[in-house]
Design a protein around this motif. Structure first.
Motif, PDB file in Angstrom:
ATOM      1  N   VAL A  81       0.850  -1.187   0.000  1.00  0.00           N
ATOM      2  CA  VAL A  81       0.000   0.000   0.000  1.00  0.00           C
ATOM      3  C   VAL A  81       0.887   1.239   0.000  1.00  0.00           C
ATOM      4  O   VAL A  81       1.822   1.345   0.808  1.00  0.00           O
ATOM      5  N   SER A  82       0.587   2.140  -0.904  1.00  0.00           N
ATOM      6  CA  SER A  82       1.317   3.400  -0.990  1.00  0.00           C
ATOM      7  C   SER A  82       0.363   4.555  -0.758  1.00  0.00           C
ATOM      8  O   SER A  82      -0.817   4.506  -1.142  1.00  0.00           O
ATOM      9  N   LEU A  83       0.852   5.597  -0.126  1.00  0.00           N
ATOM     10  CA  LEU A  83       0.066   6.787   0.179  1.00  0.00           C
ATOM     11  C   LEU A  83       0.677   7.977  -0.549  1.00  0.00           C
ATOM     12  O   LEU A  83       1.867   8.265  -0.398  1.00  0.00           O
ATOM     13  N   SER A  84      -0.141   8.642  -1.338  1.00  0.00           N
ATOM     14  CA  SER A  84       0.316   9.822  -2.060  1.00  0.00           C
ATOM     15  C   SER A  84      -0.664  10.960  -1.814  1.00  0.00           C
ATOM     16  O   SER A  84      -1.852  10.737  -1.556  1.00  0.00           O
ATOM     17  N   VAL A  85      -0.160  12.176  -1.897  1.00  0.00           N
ATOM     18  CA  VAL A  85      -0.965  13.373  -1.662  1.00  0.00           C
ATOM     19  C   VAL A  85      -1.002  14.190  -2.941  1.00  0.00           C
ATOM     20  O   VAL A  85       0.041  14.453  -3.557  1.00  0.00           O
ATOM     21  N   GLY A  86      -2.202  14.590  -3.365  1.00  0.00           N
ATOM     22  CA  GLY A  86      -2.375  15.395  -4.561  1.00  0.00           C
ATOM     23  C   GLY A  86      -3.104  16.687  -4.256  1.00  0.00           C
ATOM     24  O   GLY A  86      -3.655  16.882  -3.165  1.00  0.00           O
ATOM     25  N   PHE A  87      -3.116  17.569  -5.226  1.00  0.00           N
ATOM     26  CA  PHE A  87      -3.768  18.872  -5.069  1.00  0.00           C
ATOM     27  C   PHE A  87      -4.450  19.235  -6.378  1.00  0.00           C
ATOM     28  O   PHE A  87      -3.799  19.307  -7.432  1.00  0.00           O
ATOM     29  N   LYS A  88      -5.766  19.395  -6.339  1.00  0.00           N
ATOM     30  CA  LYS A  88      -6.509  19.782  -7.526  1.00  0.00           C
ATOM     31  C   LYS A  88      -7.901  20.242  -7.110  1.00  0.00           C
ATOM     32  O   LYS A  88      -8.336  20.039  -5.971  1.00  0.00           O
ATOM     33  N   THR A  89      -8.602  20.872  -8.058  1.00  0.00           N
ATOM     34  CA  THR A  89      -9.995  21.231  -7.833  1.00  0.00           C
ATOM     35  C   THR A  89     -10.853  19.969  -7.854  1.00  0.00           C
ATOM     36  O   THR A  89     -10.750  19.153  -8.763  1.00  0.00           O
ATOM     37  N   MET A  90     -11.687  19.805  -6.843  1.00  0.00           N
ATOM     38  CA  MET A  90     -12.453  18.573  -6.691  1.00  0.00           C
ATOM     39  C   MET A  90     -13.946  18.851  -6.772  1.00  0.00           C
ATOM     40  O   MET A  90     -14.403  19.957  -6.465  1.00  0.00           O
ATOM     41  N   LYS A 496     -28.644  24.704  11.533  1.00  0.00           N
ATOM     42  CA  LYS A 496     -27.826  25.347  10.511  1.00  0.00           C
ATOM     43  C   LYS A 496     -26.619  24.476  10.217  1.00  0.00           C
ATOM     44  O   LYS A 496     -25.946  23.999  11.140  1.00  0.00           O
ATOM     45  N   LEU A 497     -26.341  24.273   8.930  1.00  0.00           N
ATOM     46  CA  LEU A 497     -25.232  23.426   8.491  1.00  0.00           C
ATOM     47  C   LEU A 497     -24.294  24.235   7.612  1.00  0.00           C
ATOM     48  O   LEU A 497     -24.735  25.055   6.801  1.00  0.00           O
ATOM     49  N   ASN A 498     -23.011  23.987   7.764  1.00  0.00           N
ATOM     50  CA  ASN A 498     -21.980  24.623   6.950  1.00  0.00           C
ATOM     51  C   ASN A 498     -20.977  23.538   6.563  1.00  0.00           C
ATOM     52  O   ASN A 498     -20.209  23.060   7.407  1.00  0.00           O
ATOM     53  N   ILE A 499     -21.014  23.109   5.294  1.00  0.00           N
ATOM     54  CA  ILE A 499     -20.195  21.989   4.810  1.00  0.00           C
ATOM     55  C   ILE A 499     -19.227  22.527   3.767  1.00  0.00           C
ATOM     56  O   ILE A 499     -19.645  23.180   2.798  1.00  0.00           O
ATOM     57  N   TYR A 500     -17.939  22.232   3.928  1.00  0.00           N
ATOM     58  CA  TYR A 500     -16.927  22.808   3.037  1.00  0.00           C
ATOM     59  C   TYR A 500     -15.673  21.930   3.041  1.00  0.00           C
ATOM     60  O   TYR A 500     -15.464  21.110   3.953  1.00  0.00           O
ATOM     61  N   PHE A 501     -14.850  22.118   2.002  1.00  0.00           N
ATOM     62  CA  PHE A 501     -13.542  21.472   1.947  1.00  0.00           C
ATOM     63  C   PHE A 501     -12.572  22.253   2.832  1.00  0.00           C
ATOM     64  O   PHE A 501     -12.445  23.478   2.704  1.00  0.00           O
ATOM     65  N   GLN A 502     -11.860  21.538   3.693  1.00  0.00           N
ATOM     66  CA  GLN A 502     -10.831  22.191   4.482  1.00  0.00           C
ATOM     67  C   GLN A 502      -9.666  22.632   3.604  1.00  0.00           C
ATOM     68  O   GLN A 502      -9.082  23.698   3.801  1.00  0.00           O
ATOM     69  N   GLU A 503      -9.308  21.804   2.649  1.00  0.00           N
ATOM     70  CA  GLU A 503      -8.236  22.097   1.704  1.00  0.00           C
ATOM     71  C   GLU A 503      -8.420  21.208   0.485  1.00  0.00           C
ATOM     72  O   GLU A 503      -9.162  20.218   0.535  1.00  0.00           O
ATOM     73  N   PHE A 504      -7.758  21.552  -0.596  1.00  0.00           N
ATOM     74  CA  PHE A 504      -7.877  20.772  -1.821  1.00  0.00           C
ATOM     75  C   PHE A 504      -6.879  19.631  -1.880  1.00  0.00           C
ATOM     76  O   PHE A 504      -6.770  18.956  -2.905  1.00  0.00           O
ATOM     77  N   ASN A 505      -6.128  19.437  -0.846  1.00  0.00           N
ATOM     78  CA  ASN A 505      -5.250  18.267  -0.803  1.00  0.00           C
ATOM     79  C   ASN A 505      -6.089  17.009  -0.609  1.00  0.00           C
ATOM     80  O   ASN A 505      -6.994  16.973   0.229  1.00  0.00           O
ATOM     81  N   TYR A 506      -5.807  16.010  -1.375  1.00  0.00           N
ATOM     82  CA  TYR A 506      -6.487  14.730  -1.226  1.00  0.00           C
ATOM     83  C   TYR A 506      -5.441  13.622  -1.158  1.00  0.00           C
ATOM     84  O   TYR A 506      -4.364  13.718  -1.747  1.00  0.00           O
ATOM     85  N   ARG A 507      -5.770  12.597  -0.422  1.00  0.00           N
ATOM     86  CA  ARG A 507      -4.873  11.457  -0.269  1.00  0.00           C
ATOM     87  C   ARG A 507      -5.369  10.296  -1.121  1.00  0.00           C
ATOM     88  O   ARG A 507      -6.559  10.016  -1.149  1.00  0.00           O
ATOM     89  N   THR A 508      -4.414   9.666  -1.776  1.00  0.00           N
ATOM     90  CA  THR A 508      -4.723   8.479  -2.576  1.00  0.00           C
ATOM     91  C   THR A 508      -4.023   7.277  -1.941  1.00  0.00           C
ATOM     92  O   THR A 508      -2.791   7.256  -1.827  1.00  0.00           O
ATOM     93  N   ILE A 509      -4.806   6.334  -1.508  1.00  0.00           N
ATOM     94  CA  ILE A 509      -4.284   5.095  -0.930  1.00  0.00           C
ATOM     95  C   ILE A 509      -4.416   4.021  -2.005  1.00  0.00           C
ATOM     96  O   ILE A 509      -5.519   3.585  -2.326  1.00  0.00           O
ATOM     97  N   GLU A 510      -3.283   3.625  -2.551  1.00  0.00           N
ATOM     98  CA  GLU A 510      -3.272   2.764  -3.729  1.00  0.00           C
ATOM     99  C   GLU A 510      -2.544   1.464  -3.438  1.00  0.00           C
ATOM    100  O   GLU A 510      -1.480   1.459  -2.798  1.00  0.00           O
ATOM    101  N   GLU A 511      -3.122   0.386  -3.901  1.00  0.00           N
ATOM    102  CA  GLU A 511      -2.489  -0.923  -3.787  1.00  0.00           C
ATOM    103  C   GLU A 511      -1.678  -1.219  -5.048  1.00  0.00           C
ATOM    104  O   GLU A 511      -2.068  -0.860  -6.155  1.00  0.00           O
ATOM    105  N   SER A 512      -0.540  -1.877  -4.843  1.00  0.00           N
ATOM    106  CA  SER A 512       0.289  -2.336  -5.959  1.00  0.00           C
ATOM    107  C   SER A 512       0.811  -3.717  -5.626  1.00  0.00           C
ATOM    108  O   SER A 512       0.856  -4.128  -4.458  1.00  0.00           O
ATOM    109  N   ALA A 513       1.211  -4.450  -6.649  1.00  0.00           N
ATOM    110  CA  ALA A 513       1.693  -5.819  -6.445  1.00  0.00           C
ATOM    111  C   ALA A 513       3.000  -5.797  -5.656  1.00  0.00           C
ATOM    112  O   ALA A 513       3.968  -5.130  -6.039  1.00  0.00           O
ATOM    113  N   ALA A 514       3.035  -6.521  -4.546  1.00  0.00           N
ATOM    114  CA  ALA A 514       4.258  -6.588  -3.744  1.00  0.00           C
ATOM    115  C   ALA A 514       5.310  -7.445  -4.421  1.00  0.00           C
ATOM    116  O   ALA A 514       6.514  -7.195  -4.284  1.00  0.00           O
TER     117      ALA A 514
END
Length: 642
Positions: A81-90, A496-514
């Motif tokens: 399992v690898s963890l990577s961080v990206g940044f984009k408009t979501m 009253k509700l206020n729902i928002y993105f804290q930041e545009f950073n997102y984490r990708t948890i990806e599996e790859s063949a060991a």
């Protein structure tokens, strides 16, 4: 011409075979291979020859063992399992909003009238607030009670518990009925339980509870399920909270929105639910920037004053964030927002990417799952929650002959109710007791989705509105919704509700063949080179000797088959062949019969119509003459030329 000659020579070599015996071939391999051990076996003296034979056999065994370990590990299909961080408009997530109460009490009161009266009588008996009046008890409708009654179990004597009927002294005239429990047993000595029976009451079981609150709540929900399962779906929607009454204000970023921007669905637990940015008909809305000012802001009125008193004991709004085109399982994955508060929800995104077969049992779209997806009518994507609930509904239909009200119903089946399926509550309770076994069965058949998005929420709350501003806020909201100067909105129902993105950073948890093919080949080659000093060419040499062994075996089998045919042909003649003189005499003298040892005195001459043999000169039979095939001579000449 050179090509034809070359092909003819290859044909001769194939017909000839390797030209060695098994022993000669093995000696040749040991003498010419690039592997270190076999050379020493044939070139050293007897003692060293034995030592090198043992060492070569030992190291070859070690290589085979290590190869087996690495191949087995490769075929176990392990992943890393690898963890990577990206940044984009979501894309902004889909937001599902529900009320904690599924129905407005003013619209379902006529359906629950008998059940509510019975519930009040039960509470009187349990709490023993005042003696029950006989006339009032007889006025109750015990039809529902007779299917699934509540009882008290006197456990003051653990070895001989006594079951006490709540209304035994009033409507049951049998001698075995116990008196009213309020006069014989207190709350410390008795526990409230639910009696579930089947086969006309001949087989019964008890569902025990540690608190009377749990018992009466579960009993009421069970009876309400029986009632609502017989109501048409359109009427259930009309009895719930409408969007225009519940959603008072909406703002997404800088753009205003309203209840028309929400998609309505009916949820059996929470009634009418409304989904923002579901993406079914329109494109998903992106979030322009992170932060509270660029999210979704809602003001809701849950109408707590019209809650069903015995059905819902929690007040608030239920909400859930999920992917577009996915069904919201809000009961299991949702959160509550409390009335009279402003709830701020900061969102972070985690994307999960799993590997498919053979590394895991995940599925891309659920097409390879052997469970019929009952949520497919909503045109939503596959999820393991939908599969597990569909599996449970299938078990419910197979065991109880009806479907549970909380799950979608397959075509051609009916929801469970007391009139059509009197034993359904007993059957449903039995399935719940077998929940571990049933769930393991469903988990083994259902599969996780290979790609999934999870929304991590950071929640904070504050009182809203403040005491200094609540008057003008409630007046404006009442005027906008009801065109009334009177206050129709109160702190008990406002959310009253206020729902928002804290930041545009997102984490990708990806599996790859060991362990991939490169890893496998490098480890196999490393072990072979370390223990045997070999390489890929050594494996090719070993493959070559295997082919030669096969050719030798084929040639021997062909020779054996040819010798067997010759022996069968010789077995047809019992004596030696006639001589040349006998053949000449037989040709010139038709009355001559050769004196053959196998012919008796009464042996018959040649049969009529058979052509007489023609005499000829036989080939010389010299033992010193040995014929050699042409291709062997040609091969020897080639060797001399080399």
């Amino acid at each position: 011409m050179p090509v034809k000659k070359y092909l003819l020579k290859c044909l001769h070599r194939l017909q000839k075979g390797p030209g060695y015996t098994y022993k000669e071939l093995l000696v040749w391999y040991c003498d010419n291979t690039n592997t270190h051990g076999p050379k020493r076996i044939i070139r050293e003296g007897p003692k060293k020859k034995a030592m090198w034979f043992v060492l070569t056999l030992l190291f070859a065994s070690l290589v085979c063992w290590q190869w087996g370990v690495f191949i087995q590990r490769y075929l176990s299909w392990e992943v890393s399992v690898s963890l990577s961080v990206g940044f984009k408009t979501m894309d902004f997530p889909a937001v599902t909003i529900c009320n904690a109460s599924p129905f407005q009490y003013s619209k379902v009161k006529h359906l629950l009238k008998d059940l509510d009266e019975l519930m009040e009588a039960v509470l009187e008996r349990i709490l023993a607030l005042k003696p029950a009046h006989e006339n009032a008890t007889w006025a109750l409708n015990f039809t529902i009670w007779n299917y699934t009654p509540l009882v008290l179990i006197d456990e003051r004597n653990p070895h001989h518990p006594v079951v006490l009927d709540l209304f035994g002294n009033n409507y049951n005239d049998s001698a075995s009925s116990s008196p009213a429990p309020g006069r014989t047993c207190n709350a410390q000595g008795c526990k409230v339980a639910m009696r579930l029976c089947s086969l006309n009451g001949t087989v019964c079981t008890f569902r025990n509870f540690t608190s009377a609150t749990q018992a009466v709540t579960e009993w009421y929900v069970l009876q309400a399920t029986n009632i609502f399962s017989q109501v048409p779906p359109q009427q259930l929607v009309e009895m719930g909270y409408p969007a225009e009454r519940m959603i008072l204000a909406c703002l997404f970023g800088a753009e205003p929105c309203s209840h028309r921007n929400f998609t309505a669905i009916f949820h059996p637990d929470y009634g009418n639910c409304f989904i923002f940015n579901w993406g079914m008909k329109e494109k998903a809305l992106p979030s322009s920037n992170p932060g509270a000012e660029f999210g979704l802001k809602l003001i809701l009125d849950i109408g707590q004053e019209d809650y069903v008193p015995f059905l819902t004991s929690t007040a608030g709004a239920r909400l859930m964030l999920h992917e577009q085109k996915s069904y919201p399982f809000i009961k299991d994955q949702g959160i509550y927002a409390m009335a009279g508060t402003e709830t701020s929800i900061g969102v972070l995104v985690d994307k999960l990417e799993r590997m498919g077969q053979p590394y895991s049992q995940c599925t891309m779209n659920g097409s390879d799952v052997p469970i019929r997806n009952l949520y497919s009518d909503f045109n939503t994507t596959y999820s393991i929650q939908a599969c597990l609930r569909s599996c449970f509904q299938d078990h419910m239909i197979q065991n109880c002959s009806c479907g549970h009200y909380l799950y979608p119903l397959p075509h051609g089946t009916k929801y469970c109710n007391n009139q059509d399926f009197p034993d359904w509550a007993y059957c449903y309770s039995a399935l719940l007791r077998m929940s571990v076994v049933q769930r393991e069965t469903c988990i083994s058949r259902c599969k996780e989705s290979c790609n999934d998005t999870q929304y991590k929420m950071t929640i904070s709350m504050a009182d809203w509105p403040s005491e200094s501003s609540e008057d003008w806020i409630f007046h404006i909201l009442s005027e906008e919704r009801d065109q009334s100067d009177n206050l129709t909105v109160s702190r008990k129902g406002i959310v009253k509700l206020n729902i928002y993105f804290q930041e545009f950073n997102y984490r990708t948890i990806e599996e790859s063949a060991a362990n991939n093919v490169v890893w496998l080949l490098s480890n196999l080659g490393g072990q072979f080179g370390f223990w045997m000093g070999g390489s890929v060419l050594c494996l090719i040499e070993f493959g070559e000797i295997i082919i030669d062994f096969m050719w030798i075996t084929i040639i021997k089998l062909v020779a054996l088959a040819k010798s067997l045919r010759q022996k069968r042909a010789q077995a047809r003649f019992t004596g030696p062949p006639p001589t040349v003189a006998e053949l000449v005499e037989a040709h010139t003298n038709f009355g001559f019969q050769p004196d053959v040892a196998s012919h008796g005195p009464d042996a018959a001459p040649y049969p009529a119509g058979q052509t007489l043999p023609i005499p000829g000169t036989p080939p010389p039979n010299y033992n010193s003459l040995r014929l050699q095939p042409l291709d062997v001579i040609e091969s020897d000449s080639e060797g001399d030329a080399i």
